[in-house]
Design a protein around this motif. Structure first.
Motif, PDB file in Angstrom:
ATOM      1  N   MET A   3      10.354  -1.050   5.813  1.00 51.21           N
ATOM      2  CA  MET A   3       8.890  -0.641   5.049  1.00 51.21           C
ATOM      3  C   MET A   3       7.926  -0.973   6.482  1.00 51.21           C
ATOM      4  N   ILE A   4       7.424  -0.034   6.380  1.00 54.30           N
ATOM      5  CA  ILE A   4       5.741  -0.344   7.636  1.00 54.30           C
ATOM      6  C   ILE A   4       4.503  -0.968   7.058  1.00 54.30           C
ATOM      7  N   PRO A   5       4.748  -2.199   6.496  1.00 53.35           N
ATOM      8  CA  PRO A   5       3.320  -3.087   6.524  1.00 53.35           C
ATOM      9  C   PRO A   5       2.094  -2.899   6.617  1.00 53.35           C
ATOM     10  N   HIS A   6       1.283  -1.610   6.325  1.00 53.50           N
ATOM     11  CA  HIS A   6       0.082  -1.565   7.080  1.00 53.50           C
ATOM     12  C   HIS A   6      -1.060  -1.399   5.689  1.00 53.50           C
ATOM     13  N   PHE A   7      -2.132  -1.142   5.919  1.00 56.46           N
ATOM     14  CA  PHE A   7      -3.450  -1.459   5.054  1.00 56.46           C
ATOM     15  C   PHE A   7      -2.781   0.631   4.980  1.00 56.46           C
ATOM     16  N   LEU A   8      -2.955   0.444   3.272  1.00 62.06           N
ATOM     17  CA  LEU A   8      -2.698   1.795   2.771  1.00 62.06           C
ATOM     18  C   LEU A   8      -4.001   2.264   1.504  1.00 62.06           C
ATOM     19  N   PRO A   9      -4.867   3.674   2.030  1.00 65.94           N
ATOM     20  CA  PRO A   9      -5.253   3.725   0.978  1.00 65.94           C
ATOM     21  C   PRO A   9      -5.049   4.488  -0.195  1.00 65.94           C
ATOM     22  N   PRO A  10      -5.690   4.580  -1.584  1.00 63.79           N
ATOM     23  CA  PRO A  10      -5.675   4.311  -2.938  1.00 63.79           C
ATOM     24  C   PRO A  10      -4.312   5.236  -3.224  1.00 63.79           C
ATOM     25  N   MET A  11      -3.110   5.187  -3.475  1.00 59.48           N
ATOM     26  CA  MET A  11      -1.707   6.067  -3.845  1.00 59.48           C
ATOM     27  C   MET A  11      -2.501   7.392  -4.308  1.00 59.48           C
ATOM     28  N   LYS A  12      -1.748   8.079  -3.573  1.00 58.37           N
ATOM     29  CA  LYS A  12      -2.083   9.846  -3.650  1.00 58.37           C
ATOM     30  C   LYS A  12      -1.445  10.180  -5.339  1.00 58.37           C
ATOM     31  N   ASN A  13      -2.260  11.151  -5.788  1.00 61.31           N
ATOM     32  CA  ASN A  13      -0.940  11.595  -7.175  1.00 61.31           C
ATOM     33  C   ASN A  13      -0.751  12.990  -6.061  1.00 61.31           C
ATOM     34  N   ILE A  14       0.281  13.410  -5.772  1.00 63.87           N
ATOM     35  CA  ILE A  14       0.954  14.889  -5.328  1.00 63.87           C
ATOM     36  C   ILE A  14       1.825  15.712  -6.582  1.00 63.87           C
ATOM     37  N   ALA A  15       1.597  17.234  -6.924  1.00 61.75           N
ATOM     38  CA  ALA A  15       1.815  17.494  -7.788  1.00 61.75           C
ATOM     39  C   ALA A  15       2.569  18.147  -7.635  1.00 61.75           C
ATOM     40  N   ILE A  16       4.093  19.297  -7.709  1.00 57.50           N
ATOM     41  CA  ILE A  16       4.526  20.646  -7.068  1.00 57.50           C
ATOM     42  C   ILE A  16       4.334  20.976  -9.017  1.00 57.50           C
ATOM     43  N   PHE A  17       4.280  22.103  -8.670  1.00 56.66           N
ATOM     44  CA  PHE A  17       3.813  23.522  -9.444  1.00 56.66           C
ATOM     45  C   PHE A  17       4.550  24.285  -9.344  1.00 56.66           C
TER      46      PHE A  17
END
Length: 339
Positions: A3-17
């Motif tokens: 894993m790459i530890p680093h600061f991440l922006p808020p989790m992004k919700n990705i949807a497949i339609f």
């Protein structure tokens, strides 16, 4: 997997339609890419699969995937519309197109894979925009929606908040580009490495284009296509081509149009364009030299052909493809697989 530890922006919700008779790789390719990105950088993505009615959705292969009901009030960062055989019916479903229009108002990125572009187009979301789809359906997309600037050779295109991508496996290329935008190129390259795919695929869709298909389908002229490809610097007149396969020029021209669907001259020009474009985009070879070796001879003649078919001259294409973050079928100067 490290894993790459680093600061991440808020989790992004990705949807497949999804819709009935979708192409399963259009969905599972991006899903796999985002799953691996989440494992490399925990907390980056949350995946969900949506459809208008929810429940199990049947792919064109018969394999089903469970989905939740699509609700335009859900919080989404990115929505990816898949393609497939069922896209022809789905694009006429008013509930689906209304949902996509609503999502365009409150979703950061709206994307399509392959013929999913037809749903975005039917929802009115591609008017005046550059877009791509599977090369086999690009002419149909342009015909049905003339306000779209269809670029058939691109692997993926970003125009504002809308991303479209080419046929089937290009959904993986799209997901890698989205990941690079979100998490940086280092992580996107790690995802490509784990999937054993190109991070930036060399070549556009022209390498799988209609002329390649013609060369295989038009069995009477298969050997002629190979001859044409290896003699592009020559004039390749009707008389020369007819002599190569021992036919009279008149009978050859008629048979060629009947079987291939375009004239010999058009076929030669399209072959020259494919080879010239690839060399313009992947090399630093002088434009004049490319024009000479591909049979255009005069650089101005090649420039006019490029503008007519691709919408811009060779020099402009070379500048675009030299930019490291330009959306599309970028050419890496390094080994295509990440080490």
């Amino acid at each position: 997997m490290t894993m790459i530890p680093h600061f991440l922006p808020p989790m992004k919700n990705i949807a497949i339609f999804l819709f009935e008779d979708f192409q399963i790789l259009d969905a599972t390719g991006p899903i796999a890419a985002f799953e691996i990105a989440e494992r490399i950088a925990p907390g980056s993505y949350h995946l969900k699969v949506l459809s208008m009615e929810g429940g199990t959705v049947r792919s064109s292969s018969g394999i089903t995937i469970d989905s939740a009901i699509a609700d335009s009030s859900q919080s989404l960062d990115t929505l990816i519309v898949v393609g497939g055989k069922g896209s022809r019916q789905a694009m006429h479903d008013h509930e689906s197109t209304a949902y996509l229009r609503a999502r365009a108002e409150n979703t950061r990125r709206l994307c399509s894979v392959c013929s999913g572009a037809f749903l975005l187009a039917a929802a009115g979301l591609l008017e005046g925009k550059r877009a791509t789809t599977h090369w086999h359906r690009s002419e149909e997309l342009q015909r049905l929606f003339p306000a779209i600037r269809v670029e058939a050779d691109r692997i993926h295109i970003r125009d504002g908040t809308i991303w479209t991508s080419a046929g089937i496996s290009a959904g993986i290329d799209l997901a890698l580009a989205l990941t690079a935008e979100d998490l940086g190129e280092a992580i996107a390259k790690r995802v490509a490495q784990q999937m054993v795919v190109y991070y930036r695929r060399p070549g556009g869709q022209s390498q799988f284009s209609a002329l390649a298909e013609l060369g295989s389908d038009a069995t009477s002229f298969s050997s002629l296509f190979e001859y044409m490809r290896t003699h592009l610097s020559e004039r390749l007149t009707v008389e020369q081509l007819a002599a190569h396969i021992a036919m009279s020029p008149r009978n050859f021209a008629r048979a060629f149009v009947r079987e291939v669907g375009i004239s010999p001259a058009k076929a030669v020009e399209r072959l020259r364009l494919e080879v010239a474009r690839e060399r313009v985009e992947t090399s630093r070879e002088p434009i004049e030299q490319i024009a000479s070796s591909t049979g255009f001879n005069d650089p101005e003649r090649m420039r006019r052909a490029f503008v007519r078919h691709f919408g811009q001259p060779p020099q402009a294409l070379r500048r675009v493809y030299a930019q490291p973050n330009t959306a599309g079928s970028l050419r890496s100067k390094q080994h295509p697989f990440i080490k």
